[in-house]
Scaffold this active site. Structure first.
Site, mmCIF file in Angstrom:
data_model
loop_
_atom_site.group_PDB
_atom_site.id
_atom_site.type_symbol
_atom_site.label_atom_id
_atom_site.label_comp_id
_atom_site.label_asym_id
_atom_site.label_seq_id
_atom_site.Cartn_x
_atom_site.Cartn_y
_atom_site.Cartn_z
ATOM 1 N N ARG A 59 0.968 -1.151 -0.038
ATOM 2 C CA ARG A 59 0.256 -0.005 0.079
ATOM 3 C C ARG A 59 0.711 1.390 0.025
ATOM 4 O O ARG A 59 0.611 2.314 -0.669
ATOM 5 C CB ARG A 59 -1.000 0.017 1.232
ATOM 6 C CG ARG A 59 -1.680 1.186 1.449
ATOM 7 C CD ARG A 59 -3.110 1.198 2.111
ATOM 8 N NE ARG A 59 -3.317 0.243 3.066
ATOM 9 C CZ ARG A 59 -2.841 0.412 4.293
ATOM 10 N NH1 ARG A 59 -2.501 1.715 4.694
ATOM 11 N NH2 ARG A 59 -3.165 -0.435 5.133
ATOM 12 N N TYR A 112 -12.754 19.600 -14.083
ATOM 13 C CA TYR A 112 -13.173 18.179 -14.273
ATOM 14 C C TYR A 112 -14.280 17.960 -13.169
ATOM 15 O O TYR A 112 -14.299 18.327 -12.165
ATOM 16 C CB TYR A 112 -11.995 17.019 -14.248
ATOM 17 C CG TYR A 112 -12.669 15.806 -14.189
ATOM 18 C CD1 TYR A 112 -13.601 15.136 -15.082
ATOM 19 C CD2 TYR A 112 -12.508 15.043 -12.986
ATOM 20 C CE1 TYR A 112 -14.525 14.095 -14.980
ATOM 21 C CE2 TYR A 112 -13.225 13.733 -12.753
ATOM 22 C CZ TYR A 112 -13.971 13.435 -13.662
ATOM 23 O OH TYR A 112 -14.674 12.082 -13.714
ATOM 24 N N ASP A 183 -3.443 20.623 -11.941
ATOM 25 C CA ASP A 183 -3.761 19.524 -12.586
ATOM 26 C C ASP A 183 -3.301 19.465 -14.293
ATOM 27 O O ASP A 183 -3.731 20.468 -14.911
ATOM 28 C CB ASP A 183 -5.279 19.258 -12.592
ATOM 29 C CG ASP A 183 -5.776 17.992 -13.077
ATOM 30 O OD1 ASP A 183 -5.021 17.512 -13.991
ATOM 31 O OD2 ASP A 183 -6.958 17.548 -12.563
ATOM 32 N N LYS A 208 -5.266 9.012 -18.717
ATOM 33 C CA LYS A 208 -5.462 9.639 -20.093
ATOM 34 C C LYS A 208 -4.138 9.661 -20.922
ATOM 35 O O LYS A 208 -3.480 8.412 -21.087
ATOM 36 C CB LYS A 208 -5.743 11.242 -19.739
ATOM 37 C CG LYS A 208 -6.958 11.252 -18.525
ATOM 38 C CD LYS A 208 -8.266 10.775 -19.254
ATOM 39 C CE LYS A 208 -9.426 10.662 -18.071
ATOM 40 N NZ LYS A 208 -9.313 11.219 -16.851
HETATM 41 N N1 LCS Z 1 -8.284 15.752 -13.563
HETATM 42 C C1 LCS Z 1 -8.878 15.772 -14.959
HETATM 43 C C2 LCS Z 1 -8.381 17.161 -15.644
HETATM 44 C C3 LCS Z 1 -9.728 14.733 -15.452
HETATM 45 O O1 LCS Z 1 -10.042 15.045 -16.645
HETATM 46 C C4 LCS Z 1 -10.044 13.942 -14.730
HETATM 47 C C5 LCS Z 1 -10.933 12.573 -15.319
HETATM 48 C C6 LCS Z 1 -9.629 13.362 -13.622
HETATM 49 C C7 LCS Z 1 -8.803 14.470 -13.051
HETATM 50 C C8 LCS Z 1 -9.906 12.424 -12.677
HETATM 51 O O2 LCS Z 1 -9.215 11.125 -13.120
HETATM 52 P P1 LCS Z 1 -9.392 9.570 -12.987
HETATM 53 O O3 LCS Z 1 -9.764 9.595 -11.474
HETATM 54 O O4 LCS Z 1 -10.612 9.752 -13.787
HETATM 55 O O5 LCS Z 1 -8.360 8.802 -13.384
HETATM 56 N N2 LCS Z 1 -11.612 13.246 -16.496
HETATM 57 C C9 LCS Z 1 -12.676 12.471 -17.177
HETATM 58 C C10 LCS Z 1 -13.169 13.124 -18.160
HETATM 59 O O6 LCS Z 1 -13.164 14.247 -18.648
HETATM 60 N N3 LCS Z 1 -14.069 12.217 -18.670
HETATM 61 O O7 LCS Z 1 -14.057 11.244 -18.034
HETATM 62 C C11 LCS Z 1 -13.050 11.124 -17.046
#
Ligand code: LCS
Length: 401
Positions: A59, A112, A183, A208
């Site tokens: 962890r 987001y 971010d 991503k």
């Molecule tokens: N930060 C950004 C800018 C994001 O676009 C996302 C997810 C996250 C953080 C969170 O990341 P995750 O926990 O999903 O790995 N963005 C998404 C979007 O625009 N469409 O689906 C998920």
């Protein structure tokens, strides 16, 4: 690899952080284990007390994940990195470990949807939050309070594609003694290096572009060794308990070897699609920082490296006379053949989503409309296909309204 600033980004992202693997393995192996055996009690006690390096329990650390963390720290120019099981895990680990009850966060009013939801939720944990337009430095300056401890923004806003001035915000944050968290998911290296521009902490959803193949969920935090003590020791390990799995770390490590190559193609396709959409009579506005029509084009050119503007393009349809804006959006999206209707981004496959009804559904309607997340807004993640095929797909879909 010796640290060498003279190497280009493509070279560095392949070689940096590459560890000494057992048996001379070039690719880092996947260490599937929950725990690590100690030589004896003293060895275990010393590792727990951090008097001796080494892994104790997966962890808090794992060799495959550690290799990924070393690569990400080197890539972003930070001293330490921590991989998490999701981007939200990275964001929550940072916020919950660096702040305490009564502290105030200034956050962007466009994030987001999941991050925005978190900013709406955390006042119930005792934090104060101001959601403001962080693209306006005067507005940010006015938002600082005695108890402000953190400024939290995205480089390029999801989904409106406005651009934050990272250097300007870093200056303000540091004048007020506040931790500046950025971010960088939408604009990863080689496009943007927020730590070089003054950020204290960078977070990514590795789901991503860093992984880049649309087959995992993951997150990353990159920061100083000092801030990482709390983020890993409290956030990841004790509160959120959200480490990346070794399998996912391995996939992101593999994906990152081609990050430079892939990301440039995403950007090339983003630019071609944005330019094409701007000429289409059914489209009222295109939001892409690489277009001279973008209100922050000059800032984007200055802030983003090597003429890269990203693979994300949002656009708004003109309202057709015979149907509502929502009906037009729905018709166009349902007619797409190459773009899949899906959230997420940074995959080889191009994706189209409807922010008002999908990623940003959790944002209160009046708040999302005020920042331009309307019933006519479509967000595209331009993948790695041939740009002309993407434009032809949009052409046939737009012809139905
Ligand atoms: N930060 C950004 C800018 C994001 O676009 C996302 C997810 C996250 C953080 C969170 O990341 P995750 O926990 O999903 O790995 N963005 C998404 C979007 O625009 N469409 O689906 C998920």
């Amino acid at each position: 690899m010796e640290k060498c600033e003279e190497y280009g980004f493509a070279t560095r992202v392949i070689h940096e952080g590459q560890g000494n693997n057992p048996h001379g393995a070039l690719a880092t192996p996947i260490f599937m284990t929950s725990t690590f055996c100690f030589e004896n009690v003293e060895d275990g006690m010393q590792k727990f007390a951090k008097e001796k390096p080494g892994f104790v329990y997966a962890r808090s650390g794992n060799p495959t994940t550690a290799a990924l963390e070393a690569k990400c720290a080197a890539m972003e120019g930070g001293e330490a990195a921590m991989a998490t099981s999701s981007g939200m895990g990275a964001i929550s680990s940072v916020i919950l470990s660096l702040l305490k009850m009564g502290d105030h966060i200034i956050s962007g009013d466009t994030l987001y949807g999941g991050s925005d939801f978190e900013m709406h939720q955390i006042p119930s944990y005792g934090f104060e939050v101001s959601r403001i337009d962080t693209t306006d430095l005067a507005c940010v300056e006015a938002a600082f309070r005695q108890n402000t401890k953190m400024l939290y923004v995205e480089t390029s806003l999801n989904p409106t594609m406005k651009v934050n001035d990272i250097k300007g915000l870093a200056k303000l944050a540091h004048q007020h003694g506040v931790i500046f968290v950025v971010d960088n998911t939408f604009t990863p290296p080689p496009m943007c290096f927020p730590i070089h521009l003054g950020a204290d902490v960078v977070v990514h959803s590795t789901t991503k572009y860093l992984n880049g193949h649309g087959d995992i969920i993951g997150g990353m935090v990159v920061t100083s060794a000092e801030l990482m003590v709390g983020i890993r020791g409290i956030g990841l390990t004790k509160i959120c308990g959200c480490p990346a799995s070794p399998m996912n770390s391995w996939l992101v490590l593999r994906g990152m070897k081609t990050l430079d190559l892939r990301f440039r193609k995403h950007c090339e396709n983003g630019m071609k699609v944005a330019q094409w959409l701007e000429r289409h009579p059914a489209v009222s506005s295109v939001f892409y920082p690489g277009l001279p029509s973008h209100p922050q084009y000059e800032l984007a050119k200055r802030q983003f490296s090597e003429g890269l503007f990203g693979g994300m393009v949002s656009f708004e349809l003109k309202k057709p006379a015979q149907m509502s804006r929502f009906e037009a959006t729905e018709k166009v999206m349902n007619s797409l053949k190459l773009f899949s209707i899906a959230v997420s981004l940074g995959d080889p496959d191009s994706l189209a989503e409807f922010p008002a009804g999908m990623t940003h559904l959790v944002v209160p309607v009046e708040e999302r409309e005020a920042v331009g997340i309307t019933d006519g807004l479509i967000r595209l993640s331009c993948g790695l296909e041939d740009a002309k095929d993407l434009c032809n797909d949009l052409q046939q879909a737009l012809s139905v309204i």
